[in-house]
Design an enzyme around this catalytic site. Structure first.
Site, PDB file in Angstrom:
ATOM      1  CG  ASP A 129      -1.976  -1.078   1.152  1.00  0.00           C
ATOM      2  OD1 ASP A 129      -2.294  -1.494   0.022  1.00  0.00           O
ATOM      3  OD2 ASP A 129      -2.461  -1.512   2.221  1.00  0.00           O
ATOM      4  CG  ASP A 135       9.424   6.820 -12.434  1.00  0.00           C
ATOM      5  OD1 ASP A 135       8.895   6.352 -11.404  1.00  0.00           O
ATOM      6  OD2 ASP A 135      10.657   6.882 -12.589  1.00  0.00           O
ATOM      7  CD  GLU A 158      13.079   5.571 -18.748  1.00  0.00           C
ATOM      8  OE1 GLU A 158      14.197   5.802 -18.285  1.00  0.00           O
ATOM      9  OE2 GLU A 158      12.218   6.452 -18.942  1.00  0.00           O
ATOM     10  CD  GLU A 159       9.583   3.960 -15.499  1.00  0.00           C
ATOM     11  OE1 GLU A 159      10.029   3.274 -14.563  1.00  0.00           O
ATOM     12  OE2 GLU A 159      10.110   5.017 -15.878  1.00  0.00           O
ATOM     13  CG  ASP A 177      10.847   8.353 -20.669  1.00  0.00           C
ATOM     14  OD1 ASP A 177      10.317   8.046 -19.586  1.00  0.00           O
ATOM     15  OD2 ASP A 177      11.924   8.964 -20.743  1.00  0.00           O
ATOM     16  CG  LEU A 179       7.046  11.798 -15.058  1.00  0.00           C
ATOM     17  CD1 LEU A 179       6.194  12.822 -15.803  1.00  0.00           C
ATOM     18  CD2 LEU A 179       6.519  11.614 -13.647  1.00  0.00           C
ATOM     19  CG  ASP A 180      12.538  13.012 -20.050  1.00  0.00           C
ATOM     20  OD1 ASP A 180      13.553  12.307 -19.970  1.00  0.00           O
ATOM     21  OD2 ASP A 180      12.562  14.248 -20.240  1.00  0.00           O
ATOM     22  CD  GLU A 340      14.788   8.513 -23.035  1.00  0.00           C
ATOM     23  OE1 GLU A 340      14.447   8.970 -21.923  1.00  0.00           O
ATOM     24  OE2 GLU A 340      15.939   8.079 -23.268  1.00  0.00           O
TER      25      GLU A 340
END
Length: 403
Positions: A129, A135, A158-159, A177, A179-180, A340
């Protein structure tokens, strides 16, 4: 074009649960929807947008209203190009995801999320939790939106270690990507989302799921059918290309629409700005040092002294370069080719610019690994050409940097 519904601020349309967010954090409390194929948008009687007024209704027979405003979905369906219903539906879900991420990034509750560095595996109930990093939450937002679109076969991010197979019938492949620049959020530095869209390779449908997911994700950038980035800054800007120019749309927060504000972006053939972390100057190869020394003294092919502007957020540095010209770069084997370099190079080329690894055109490269890294130079065509002429501009020695 068939009519369907595009969600604007309706969080209830997507059953994604954000276990990492406090219960009072309601991303989009109001509900409205827009019929696809119609140009009639619900607005306040007179909504303010950048000092101008927008009338309450747009004409149902035109792609812009009386003041000349055109939304992203209008533009794709009626406003000069017709990309097909499938891509319009996909982009309606991408823009929905970007608005949720924009709200997440701007939330007062994101500080705790941003400081989480990893997700506990095999964790206890209390650990499960615990807040997730921003990201990771952004990745979940995008995945949920792509699932709900029904138009995506594969998402590569990317994650994620490997691509995710979503839908056997989806016509598209999305690389992203999510959250760059997320490490900069605590300092309120701009961040962004990068994405590219390919057609699914139907000739691979007979292969095992994991194999066809990977091969679909490793397409050359020359095969992109669309690409874009979303800049989360003082304004939320979605910049996209469908292979016929690069166009930027700014989020009107009073209506939830992305409005066309920068049609047909053309990067200047020359800029006067270079964007790089030149604290690493003494780790650079000789060619790159010579190039930077030359242009900042005004002794290059363009006889003006260049200025340094570096945000350390790829989307923000690239956006500024797209607007003003020059070069945004990272000479190390650091940035990822698939999600990217390829999408941003497609955007750069469609604006008249170039994307290079210092030696070769980015879009001509064939990826061999999902998370393949390379040096990246993006910007004005004459600036990139001059930089490449110095030969030795790729930083192959990487001593490692801790921030």
């Amino acid at each position: 074009m068939q009519s369907s519904t595009i969600p604007i601020y309706s969080a209830s349309l997507y059953p994604l649960k954000f276990h990492s967010l406090p219960p009072e954090f309601n991303l989009f409390p109001s509900k409205s929807s827009v019929p696809l194929g119609s140009c009639c948008y619900s607005r306040p009687k007179m909504a303010s947008l950048g000092g101008f007024s927008v009338k309450s209704q747009m004409s149902t027979s035109a792609s812009v209203d009386d003041n000349g405003f055109c939304t992203l979905i209008d533009y794709m369906g009626k406003g000069g190009i017709d990309v097909g219903d499938d891509l319009v539906v996909l982009f309606s879900h991408i823009q929905y995801a970007s608005k949720k991420i924009a709200a997440l990034v701007a939330s007062p509750f994101n500080s705790a999320l941003g400081k989480q560095s990893s997700i506990a595996s095999g964790a206890s109930g209390s650990d499960r939790d615990a807040p997730k990093p921003l990201d990771i939450v952004s990745n979940e937002i995008i995945l949920a939106s792509l699932r709900n679109s029904g138009k995506v076969a594969v998402m590569a991010s990317e994650e994620d270690d490997a691509p995710i197979w979503i839908n056997d019938d989806g016509p598209f492949v999305v690389v992203t990507d999510p959250l760059d620049g997320s490490r900069n959020i605590d300092a309120s530095i701009p961040t962004g989302t990068i994405f590219g869209v390919y057609k699914r390779l139907v000739e691979l449908d007979h292969l095992p799921q994991d194999e066809k997911a990977m091969l679909n994700s490793l397409q050359s950038g020359a095969r992109l059918v669309a690409a874009g980035y979303v800049l989360y800054s003082s304004a939320t800007i979605l910049c996209s290309t469908f292979g016929s120019g690069t166009h930027a749309f700014t989020l009107d927060r009073s209506t939830g629409d992305f409005i066309l504000t920068h049609p047909g972006i053309k990067i200047p053939s020359r800029g006067q700005i270079y964007s790089v972390n030149d604290a690493r100057y003494f780790d650079w190869p000789e060619g790159l040092r010579q190039y930077i020394d030359t242009v900042r003294q005004g002794k290059g092919r363009y006889p003006k002294k260049y200025s340094a502007r570096y945000i350390c957020s790829l989307v923000a540095d690239f956006h500024r370069t797209l607007m003003y010209g020059g070069v945004a770069m990272n000479p190390r084997d650091h940035l990822r080719l698939v999600y990217e370099a390829n999408p941003l190079s497609f955007l750069a080329e469609q604006a008249g610019g170039r994307g290079s690894d210092g030696k070769h055109r980015i879009l001509s490269m064939q990826p061999v690994k999902l998370h393949q890294r390379l040096p990246l130079f993006l910007g004005s065509p004459e600036d990139i050409e001059e930089l490449e002429s110095y030969g030795d501009v790729q930083q192959k020695v990487n001593p490692g940097y801790e921030v």
